[in-house]
Design an enzyme around this catalytic site. Structure first.
Site, PDB file in Angstrom:
ATOM      1  N   ASN A   1      -4.301   1.686   1.860  1.00 50.73           N
ATOM      2  CA  ASN A   1      -3.511   1.345   3.043  1.00 50.73           C
ATOM      3  C   ASN A   1      -4.037   2.028   4.306  1.00 50.73           C
ATOM      4  O   ASN A   1      -3.490   1.850   5.396  1.00 50.73           O
ATOM      5  CB  ASN A   1      -2.031   1.687   2.835  1.00 50.73           C
ATOM      6  CG  ASN A   1      -1.790   3.160   2.585  1.00 50.73           C
ATOM      7  OD1 ASN A   1      -2.657   3.876   2.074  1.00 50.73           O
ATOM      8  ND2 ASN A   1      -0.609   3.628   2.924  1.00 50.73           N
TER       9      ASN A   1
ATOM     10  N   ASP B   1      -3.672  10.281   7.949  1.00 53.88           N
ATOM     11  CA  ASP B   1      -2.738   9.996   6.870  1.00 53.88           C
ATOM     12  C   ASP B   1      -2.198  11.345   6.379  1.00 53.88           C
ATOM     13  O   ASP B   1      -2.771  12.406   6.661  1.00 53.88           O
ATOM     14  CB  ASP B   1      -3.484   9.256   5.761  1.00 53.88           C
ATOM     15  CG  ASP B   1      -2.643   9.077   4.514  1.00 53.88           C
ATOM     16  OD1 ASP B   1      -1.506   8.599   4.639  1.00 53.88           O
ATOM     17  OD2 ASP B   1      -3.121   9.424   3.423  1.00 53.88           O
TER      18      ASP B   1
END
Length: 276
Positions: free
Chosen positions: A221, A11
């Site tokens: 997420n 990420d």
């Protein structure tokens, strides 16, 4: 672990980059070189737009792979592998629901560009959004946009993040799925189209297994991705829910935690001096 790892997925916000949106470029390039030597690929896996993520890695972006827009846009080096395609009916339904709540600041995300609607957000919001969406345009009406739609990215009051998460989940059930990195940011994605699904497309393409993958993340997420990969690291700055989904915890993004962990995984000696 080193010889078994064939893919590393990271990420970006709160994970790979520091709070000022920098990272140690020379240190990363040294690690990437070692990864290439042992046949391991590097994947940028983020809710952000591909064009913004690409610009974080100038000069060598075509040597990396990208799972952008929370899995709605997947690119393997120079080749586009997958783009989600939200139906026009669903797009209109999402727009109609969001219009009922004027405090929602919405961004419509397409393949060619992201869009803000005039009269619904401020110039200040547009300018802030342009940091994360390098292809961004003003439009008069979301329903008139001519683009293949990947997702919506509404921003809501921070203290109402999970209230709106529940509203979206209930009102748009079966049409889109809400996912959040927290702090007022929610993505409305095509059902089943998340970071893990994007990684799975690459895993199948490359003939490797999820057990040969490492993932790093800090937001909710990232949870599907962390659970999907055989090795997973939550950042020290992540919530407990994210840490519970990961197998390990590494230092925070402020302390270059991803690079610290990768140096250990691939046995790369850290230089005594890093150019920032």
């Amino acid at each position: 672990m080193k010889n078994n790892i064939k893919m590393v997925a990271v990420d970006i916000d709160g994970t790979f980059v520091r709070p000022d949106y920098t990272y140690d470029v020379l240190r990363f390039k040294r690690i990437l070189s070692h990864m290439n030597e042992v046949g391991c690929r590097f994947v940028v896996a983020s809710g952000n737009q591909y064009y913004q993520l690409r610009d974080l890695f100038p000069e060598y972006d075509d040597k990396l792979s990208f799972v952008a827009e929370n899995g709605a846009f997947v690119k393997d080096q120079k080749e586009l592998v997958f783009t989600a395609d939200m139906s026009k009916e669903t797009v209109n339904d999402v727009i109609d629901v969001c219009r009922e709540y004027p405090e929602i600041l919405n961004v419509l995300c397409g393949v060619e560009s992201a869009y803000c609607q005039r009269g619904t957000v401020s110039q200040e919001f547009y300018d802030l959004t342009s940091i994360y969406y390098h292809h961004l345009q003003w439009v008069d009406d979301f329903k008139e946009v001519k683009d293949q739609i990947l997702k919506f990215a509404p921003t809501v009051p921070i203290e109402k993040t999970y209230e709106y998460y529940d509203i979206f989940a209930k009102r748009l059930q079966g049409k889109v799925e809400p996912t959040t990195s927290g702090h007022g940011s929610i993505d409305l994605i095509v059902p089943g189209c998340h970071k893990a699904s994007g990684l799975e497309r690459l895993v199948k393409r490359w003939g490797i297994s999820s057990e040969q993958c490492v993932a790093f993340g800090d937001g909710e997420n990232d949870i599907e991705m962390l659970k999907y990969c055989g090795y997973s690291y939550a950042m020290e700055n992540a919530s407990q829910k994210v840490k519970d989904a990961a197998k390990y915890v590494c230092p925070s993004n402020e302390d270059d935690g991803v690079l610290v962990a990768l140096e250990k995984i691939f046995d790369v000696k850290s230089s005594s001096f890093h150019k920032y």
